[in-house]
Design a protein around this motif. Sequence first.
Motif, PDB file in Angstrom:
ATOM      1  N   LEU A 243       0.822  -1.205   0.000  1.00 23.94           N
ATOM      2  CA  LEU A 243       0.000   0.000   0.000  1.00 23.94           C
ATOM      3  C   LEU A 243       0.859   1.260   0.000  1.00 23.94           C
ATOM      4  O   LEU A 243       0.556   2.237  -0.696  1.00 23.94           O
ATOM      5  CB  LEU A 243      -0.917  -0.019   1.221  1.00 23.94           C
ATOM      6  N   SER A 244       1.964   1.229   0.768  1.00 20.90           N
ATOM      7  CA  SER A 244       2.866   2.389   0.830  1.00 20.90           C
ATOM      8  C   SER A 244       3.509   2.654  -0.525  1.00 20.90           C
ATOM      9  O   SER A 244       3.582   3.804  -0.987  1.00 20.90           O
ATOM     10  CB  SER A 244       3.948   2.164   1.888  1.00 20.90           C
ATOM     11  N   ILE A 245       3.991   1.600  -1.163  1.00 25.62           N
ATOM     12  CA  ILE A 245       4.641   1.758  -2.466  1.00 25.62           C
ATOM     13  C   ILE A 245       3.635   2.260  -3.509  1.00 25.62           C
ATOM     14  O   ILE A 245       3.929   3.183  -4.288  1.00 25.62           O
ATOM     15  CB  ILE A 245       5.269   0.431  -2.924  1.00 25.62           C
ATOM     16  N   TRP A 271      -2.719  10.060   1.611  1.00 27.84           N
ATOM     17  CA  TRP A 271      -2.941   8.614   1.648  1.00 27.84           C
ATOM     18  C   TRP A 271      -1.615   7.857   1.776  1.00 27.84           C
ATOM     19  O   TRP A 271      -1.530   6.876   2.521  1.00 27.84           O
ATOM     20  CB  TRP A 271      -3.656   8.170   0.374  1.00 27.84           C
ATOM     21  N   ALA A 272      -0.594   8.331   1.081  1.00 28.14           N
ATOM     22  CA  ALA A 272       0.719   7.678   1.177  1.00 28.14           C
ATOM     23  C   ALA A 272       1.269   7.781   2.587  1.00 28.14           C
ATOM     24  O   ALA A 272       1.841   6.817   3.132  1.00 28.14           O
ATOM     25  CB  ALA A 272       1.683   8.307   0.172  1.00 28.14           C
ATOM     26  N   ALA A 273       1.113   8.945   3.213  1.00 31.66           N
ATOM     27  CA  ALA A 273       1.602   9.134   4.580  1.00 31.66           C
ATOM     28  C   ALA A 273       0.882   8.204   5.547  1.00 31.66           C
ATOM     29  O   ALA A 273       1.506   7.634   6.457  1.00 31.66           O
ATOM     30  CB  ALA A 273       1.416  10.593   5.006  1.00 31.66           C
ATOM     31  N   LEU A 274      -0.414   8.025   5.364  1.00 32.43           N
ATOM     32  CA  LEU A 274      -1.151   7.110   6.232  1.00 32.43           C
ATOM     33  C   LEU A 274      -0.665   5.672   6.055  1.00 32.43           C
ATOM     34  O   LEU A 274      -0.521   4.924   7.036  1.00 32.43           O
ATOM     35  CB  LEU A 274      -2.648   7.192   5.928  1.00 32.43           C
ATOM     36  N   ALA A 275      -0.413   5.282   4.825  1.00 30.50           N
ATOM     37  CA  ALA A 275       0.071   3.922   4.569  1.00 30.50           C
ATOM     38  C   ALA A 275       1.437   3.700   5.206  1.00 30.50           C
ATOM     39  O   ALA A 275       1.685   2.654   5.833  1.00 30.50           O
ATOM     40  CB  ALA A 275       0.139   3.674   3.063  1.00 30.50           C
ATOM     41  N   ILE A 276       2.329   4.665   5.070  1.00 31.67           N
ATOM     42  CA  ILE A 276       3.667   4.528   5.652  1.00 31.67           C
ATOM     43  C   ILE A 276       3.585   4.568   7.177  1.00 31.67           C
ATOM     44  O   ILE A 276       4.363   3.892   7.872  1.00 31.67           O
ATOM     45  CB  ILE A 276       4.600   5.624   5.114  1.00 31.67           C
ATOM     46  N   THR A 277       2.651   5.346   7.720  1.00 29.33           N
ATOM     47  CA  THR A 277       2.443   5.354   9.168  1.00 29.33           C
ATOM     48  C   THR A 277       2.046   3.963   9.657  1.00 29.33           C
ATOM     49  O   THR A 277       2.576   3.463  10.659  1.00 29.33           O
ATOM     50  CB  THR A 277       1.337   6.364   9.549  1.00 29.33           C
TER      51      THR A 277
END
Length: 384
Positions: A243-245, A271-277
């Motif tokens: 999801l992050s990638i 959305w990317a920040a949430l996935a990496i979190t």
Amino acid sequence: MTTGVPAGTRVDFIDALRGFALLGLFLVHMCELFELWWANPYPNATHEAVFLVFAGKSYALLALCFGFSFQAMGDSALRRGDRFAPLFARRVLILLGIGWLHGLIYRGDIIIVLASMGLLLIPFFTVRSRALLLGLTALCFAGPLLLVRIAAGMQGADWANAPPLFANDPSMQAYLHGSFMDTLRANLWPAFVQKWSFFIEYGRVFHIFGLFLVGLMLGRSGWFAREHSPKVHAVLVTGFLILSIATSHLAGSVAGGEGYRQYVPMLLSGWAALAITGLSAVVFHALWQLGGRGLIGWLAEPGRMTLTLYIGQSLVFVPFFYGYGAHAWSWLSQEAALAIGLAAFAVQALFAHWYFKRFHYGPLEWLWRAATRGTRDIPMRKTV
């Protein structure tokens, strides 16, 4: 349903995760020179690496911990027979005041945002419908304001195609070249408005509340109090990694522009920040449970005095970077700022370890607790 943690017991993992978030937030602040980097932003590998790992993720981890602590404090209040809602409201109102005072020194204060959103969390302590909580979390993570703005912009709405309020920064010159009083005046209103514009228009207030709810649900389920198999962690890490990638690639491949197009990258990067979190939290928990406490466990002590250290960082480094102090924004490199940040946090961690051998609470944490309960009869120093 409770956190699964015995009364009076601290969850060391949450303290360590909060300490990790504090470290990340501090390194972001250092590499953006406590926001003065934005006066003349320039590409830099060090800056990009720190922002990739921590920017937009560290505050999110703090929000996750806030939601868990909300549930844990509610459980403790019920065990004592106390009314939780007024107690927590008083707690966050005091925190809001602390954040407002801190914001006079440093515009980037996150305390007042967490406290303000925390007031909205109170009614959800009695909400038991997991479907409702999950649905509201998904709505918050979707970024409803940005979605509405993009849709309205596509239809030609002037308000939706206007640039965000935070795009104009009337306070920067006061920070770069002004006196201490100039900084206070800027932070009292124009910078205050701009900060809230950023959190609202970027969608972060919605993300914060969604993360509150995630922390609350994880606390209720007792997830952190249970042992999980390596397979569970492997599945979660794989899912969040994919999801992050995917979201990071999508955010990086979409160009911004004028009008509503400028808000599309904001939505995707959120959305990317949430996935990496999520990836960071799961990896941290896997390390914690699978034998890595020796590597990350030292972060628990700084995490127990996050309020004290967070404000202390600003009291030291805002004058260091700003025009009324050492003017370091004009001569310090990103690499040097990162090195100083790492060294300074190491000192803070050593201090926290020394301190908690002698005391129960951090200095500001004790004052916050005493003010919440309306009494100074709270043990501070440990007895031998």
